[in-house]
Motif scaffolding. Structure first.
Motif, mmCIF file in Angstrom:
data_model
loop_
_atom_site.group_PDB
_atom_site.id
_atom_site.type_symbol
_atom_site.label_atom_id
_atom_site.label_comp_id
_atom_site.label_asym_id
_atom_site.label_seq_id
_atom_site.Cartn_x
_atom_site.Cartn_y
_atom_site.Cartn_z
ATOM 1 N N UNK A 1 0.862 -1.112 -0.014
ATOM 2 C CA UNK A 1 -0.061 0.134 0.106
ATOM 3 C C UNK A 1 0.919 1.302 -0.005
ATOM 4 N N UNK A 2 1.783 1.148 1.023
ATOM 5 C CA UNK A 2 2.715 2.427 0.934
ATOM 6 C C UNK A 2 3.276 2.609 -0.177
ATOM 7 N N UNK A 3 3.737 1.786 -0.877
ATOM 8 C CA UNK A 3 4.704 1.677 -2.262
ATOM 9 C C UNK A 3 3.633 2.513 -3.319
ATOM 10 N N UNK A 4 2.362 1.911 -3.263
ATOM 11 C CA UNK A 4 1.532 2.258 -4.478
ATOM 12 C C UNK A 4 1.124 3.798 -4.242
ATOM 13 N N UNK A 5 1.214 4.298 -3.074
ATOM 14 C CA UNK A 5 0.552 5.744 -2.758
ATOM 15 C C UNK A 5 1.834 6.549 -2.769
ATOM 16 N N UNK A 6 3.352 6.238 -2.393
ATOM 17 C CA UNK A 6 4.265 6.757 -2.523
ATOM 18 C C UNK A 6 4.458 6.960 -4.049
ATOM 19 N N UNK A 7 4.204 5.978 -4.966
ATOM 20 C CA UNK A 7 4.758 6.012 -6.380
ATOM 21 C C UNK A 7 3.851 7.354 -7.075
ATOM 22 N N UNK A 8 2.523 7.561 -6.328
ATOM 23 C CA UNK A 8 1.685 8.819 -6.971
ATOM 24 C C UNK A 8 1.878 10.039 -5.929
ATOM 25 N N UNK A 9 3.151 10.029 -5.113
ATOM 26 C CA UNK A 9 3.693 11.228 -4.531
ATOM 27 C C UNK A 9 2.815 11.520 -3.237
ATOM 28 N N UNK A 10 1.846 10.580 -2.838
ATOM 29 C CA UNK A 10 1.124 10.996 -1.733
ATOM 30 C C UNK A 10 2.341 10.971 -0.330
ATOM 31 N N UNK A 11 1.651 11.398 0.647
ATOM 32 C CA UNK A 11 2.417 11.411 1.746
ATOM 33 C C UNK A 11 2.004 10.242 2.499
ATOM 34 N N UNK A 12 2.818 9.306 2.768
ATOM 35 C CA UNK A 12 2.452 8.032 3.655
ATOM 36 C C UNK A 12 3.195 8.059 4.994
ATOM 37 N N UNK A 13 2.478 7.470 5.845
ATOM 38 C CA UNK A 13 3.130 7.134 7.221
ATOM 39 C C UNK A 13 2.963 5.918 7.709
ATOM 40 N N UNK A 14 3.534 5.340 8.481
ATOM 41 C CA UNK A 14 3.224 3.835 9.130
ATOM 42 C C UNK A 14 3.368 3.922 10.554
ATOM 43 N N UNK A 15 2.439 3.314 11.188
ATOM 44 C CA UNK A 15 2.592 3.165 12.591
ATOM 45 C C UNK A 15 2.428 2.068 13.151
ATOM 46 N N UNK A 16 3.165 1.371 14.025
ATOM 47 C CA UNK A 16 3.070 0.127 14.665
ATOM 48 C C UNK A 16 2.413 0.136 16.177
ATOM 49 N N UNK A 17 1.405 -0.398 16.498
ATOM 50 C CA UNK A 17 1.151 -0.353 17.902
ATOM 51 C C UNK A 17 1.089 -1.624 18.459
ATOM 52 N N UNK A 18 1.997 -1.747 19.430
ATOM 53 C CA UNK A 18 2.089 -3.099 20.175
ATOM 54 C C UNK A 18 1.969 -2.656 21.793
ATOM 55 N N UNK A 19 2.952 -2.585 22.494
ATOM 56 C CA UNK A 19 2.635 -1.939 23.782
ATOM 57 C C UNK A 19 2.568 -0.575 23.739
ATOM 58 N N UNK A 20 3.532 0.076 22.959
ATOM 59 C CA UNK A 20 3.573 1.671 22.555
ATOM 60 C C UNK A 20 3.792 1.679 21.063
ATOM 61 N N UNK A 21 3.288 3.019 20.828
ATOM 62 C CA UNK A 21 3.458 3.277 19.240
ATOM 63 C C UNK A 21 4.784 3.669 18.662
ATOM 64 N N UNK A 22 5.124 3.121 17.667
ATOM 65 C CA UNK A 22 6.261 3.256 16.919
ATOM 66 C C UNK A 22 5.862 3.820 15.529
ATOM 67 N N UNK A 23 6.127 5.126 15.250
ATOM 68 C CA UNK A 23 5.692 5.655 13.992
ATOM 69 C C UNK A 23 6.714 6.494 13.227
ATOM 70 N N UNK A 24 6.348 6.263 11.911
ATOM 71 C CA UNK A 24 7.175 7.116 11.173
ATOM 72 C C UNK A 24 6.321 8.241 10.316
ATOM 73 N N UNK A 25 6.449 9.359 10.623
ATOM 74 C CA UNK A 25 5.650 10.572 10.182
ATOM 75 C C UNK A 25 5.379 10.611 8.603
ATOM 76 N N UNK A 26 4.283 11.384 8.452
ATOM 77 C CA UNK A 26 4.055 11.501 6.708
ATOM 78 C C UNK A 26 4.823 12.128 6.022
ATOM 79 N N UNK A 27 5.572 11.657 4.755
ATOM 80 C CA UNK A 27 6.418 12.013 4.092
ATOM 81 C C UNK A 27 6.164 11.370 2.653
ATOM 82 N N UNK A 28 6.852 11.864 1.714
ATOM 83 C CA UNK A 28 7.032 11.183 0.589
ATOM 84 C C UNK A 28 8.302 10.916 0.207
ATOM 85 N N UNK A 29 8.747 10.242 -1.009
ATOM 86 C CA UNK A 29 10.012 10.212 -1.622
ATOM 87 C C UNK A 29 10.819 8.750 -1.419
ATOM 88 N N UNK A 30 11.886 8.666 -1.878
ATOM 89 C CA UNK A 30 12.436 7.251 -1.789
ATOM 90 C C UNK A 30 13.008 7.011 -0.368
#
Lengths: 431, 175
Positions: free
Chosen positions: A266-295
């Motif tokens: 999903x991230x790769x498909x939207x990054x290809x369209x130059x959208x900003x994409x962020x991913x967060x993983x929640x287990x006990x705490x949140x680990x996040x990569x904020x929204x941005x685009x590019x390689x």
């Protein structure tokens, strides 16, 4: 590059010890029977390991590893080209690739000499979509007789296996919600076929007449075409629920691997369209990569996914929703990847939605991963499967009260999910 | 029941070095006072069993394939009479065994050629020892010299086995 001194020093192989023991016995026999024949037989057996150590490389040999991964769908082909620094010859190298967990070796590794290099070809099969790193191979130098060995020092770059359903390539065309007030300010860094005027360039044969700047062409005397700065369509947040469930670590781990693959696709498909994409993983705490685009963002997202594991302790759903607001603006379109296998996981969506994130749930189903229960007859097994299906349907139906849910049980197809995303919203339909 | 033998398996187990080992073992057996049938059978069985074990055993235990070959050759050399030809055959037997070691089925093919390079020094030393023994009066004189050399080598090997870093050399500061 690994250069641990203790692991790279010379090691005697078991056959060297065996030959040494045998030659001592033969030496004793020669003395006992007063014959030089056993002694002369034992001579080469004693000398060979010493010669191997003396005439081999005196330090860990340096080996450059260039690799690539190919294949499509379930099939993964890894090709590694190992080039040792002279005078080490490629045929004196032994290469061991560890098969990653959850991956099946389709064919045994094949090696061939290519000039000064050793080419190793691996053929694996991945049963489910996934994103993973190919383990660094163990490379040993061995003497021609196979009596001593040294671990080689590698110069390598990481290789990745990225497998996800092919339909996700079309997901990037979905219009996402904007999180910034003025669309004109959300300009992409890339140029393309539509958007704001960016500049003029030499026309190429494939340019349609509409892109040709006829006035500029007349002035310059050669064909010139317009370029436009692409607009971003919006922002996407992908949230992975990595809390443990009652399904057990094995099933949880496999579901997480599937979610990882889908999240990356999903991230790769939207990054290809130059959208900003962020991913967060929640287990006990949140680990996040904020929204941005590019390689760079693609690499950061992949690194987060590769380091995401099932948490040992499940965190409360409210904590995730609060933490999300620290990293992401409200109204960001959010895809929650969750197996919906526990009450806590079911609660997460409502909390996230209440914090202002419009949510779509993609739920990898645990049903295809449930093994046959021991001690059940054929009829009872069938009944148990039906009950499990009903429970799952009920969970999904409950979730629909909070957000649209796509139940994902065929892990190599996400056509239904992409169609769902591409469906016009109520506002677009004019409702 | 039809038994199908995989050609690739045969090629892995019985390479050219197997042939060299069998010939060396048979040659040694002919010099012993053992009956011809017993000697040849032991030679062929030892080499064949060794080659089979090396392919069939798990990777970590493949070195145990050396045992049958060592036992067969050990019996022959212990039983050989004293003389120039048996001494030469003994030395050649040891070299043949090392050549067989080089033909590891897990490694890239071409063990015979690769192994010849590794045998150069041991073969030279065996040649020197044999030439030295020819110049000495026959009897146990050559045995004493060989035993002395062997004792020194055993001590050196024992020391080196305990200190594998003795083979390491640090790169120079200007390299």
């Amino acid at each position: 590059m690994n250069s641990d001194d203790s692991s790279t020093s010379l090691r005697w192989r078991p056959s060297a010890f065996l030959l040494l023991g045998a030659s001592i016995v033969l030496f004793g026999t020669g003395i006992a029977v007063r014959s030089p024949v056993p002694v002369l037989f034992a001579f080469p057996l004693l000398l060979a390991p010493i010669c191997a150590g003396l005439f081999g490389p005196h330090a860990s040999p340096l080996v450059r590893v260039d690799g690539r991964t190919d294949g499509s769908g379930r099939s993964v082909r890894v090709t590694a080209l190992l080039t040792p620094e002279p005078p080490v010859r490629p045929e004196s190298l032994e290469v061991f690739f560890r098969v990653p967990p959850g991956v099946v070796e389709a064919q045994p590794p094949r090696t061939e000499i290519e000039g000064p290099s050793l080419r190793v070809k691996l053929s694996w099969t991945v049963p489910d979509p996934t994103v993973m790193t190919v383990p660094t191979p163990e490379v040993l130098w061995r003497d021609p007789l196979g009596l001593v060995e040294r671990t080689a020092t590698l110069e390598n770059t990481d290789l990745f296996v990225e497998r996800y359903p092919p339909e996700l390539h079309q997901a990037g065309a979905v219009r996402l919600r904007r999180t910034l007030a003025l669309p004109g300010e959300t300009r992409s860094r890339s140029v393309g076929e539509s958007g704001e005027f960016f500049g003029i360039r030499e026309a190429s044969p494939g340019d349609p007449p509409r892109r040709i700047n006829w006035r500029a062409t007349a002035r310059a005397g050669r064909r010139l075409a317009n370029e436009y700065a692409l607009d971003r369509t919006g922002d996407l947040l992908i949230l992975l629920d990595t809390r443990p469930t009652a399904l057990g670590p094995a099933v949880d781990g496999r579901l997480l691997a599937v979610s990882r693959g889908a999240a990356f696709g999903l991230a790769e498909a939207f990054l290809r369209e130059k959208s900003r994409v962020g991913i967060a993983a929640y287990g006990e705490f949140l680990h996040a990569v904020p929204l941005a685009t590019g390689r760079t963002q693609r690499v950061q997202l992949r690194n987060l996914l590769l380091h995401t594991e099932i948490a040992e302790i499940p965190g409360p759903a409210e904590r995730c929703a609060v933490a999300l607001r620290r990293y992401y603006p409200p109204n960001t379109t959010t895809v929650v990847l969750s197996p919906l296998a526990s009450e806590e996981q079911l609660n997460l969506v409502s909390h996230v939605r209440r914090r202002g994130f419009p949510v779509v749930v993609l739920s990898p189903s645990y049903l295809p991963m449930m093994g046959r229960r021991a001690g059940l007859s054929e009829e009872d097994e069938e009944l148990a499967v039906r009950f499990a299906r009903l429970c799952r349907r009920e969970e999904v139906a409950r979730m629909w009260r909070d957000a649209p849910v796509v139940d994902w049980d065929d892990f190599w197809s996400l056509g239904g999910f992409v169609d769902f995303l591409r469906r016009p919203t109520a506002r677009e339909r004019g409702a | 029941m039809r038994i199908v033998i995989d050609r690739r398996f045969l090629a892995r187990a019985f390479g050219p070095a197997y042939g060299v080992l069998v010939i060396a073992a048979i040659g040694l057996s002919l010099l012993t006072p053992l009956p011809l049938v017993v000697g040849v059978t032991l030679a062929v069985a030892g080499a064949t069993l060794a080659s089979l074990l090396r392919v069939l055993l798990p990777r970590r235990l493949r070195f145990l394939g050396l045992f049958p070959a060592l036992v067969a050759l050990g019996v022959f050399v212990a039983d050989s009479p004293v003389g120039t030809i048996p001494e030469l055959a003994g030395g050649v037997g040891g070299l043949a065994l090392l050549l067989w070691c080089a033909e590891d089925p897990d490694r890239y093919p071409g063990g015979l050629v690769r192994g010849l390079a590794g045998l150069a020094v041991p073969a030279a030393v065996v040649g020197i020892a044999l030439a030295g023994s020819l110049l000495l009066p026959s009897g146990v004189g050559s045995l004493g010299i060989a035993a002395g050399l062997l004792a020194v080598t055993v001590v050196a090997v024992a020391l080196l086995l305990g200190a594998p870093r003795a083979f390491d050399r640090d790169p120079s500061a200007t390299s």
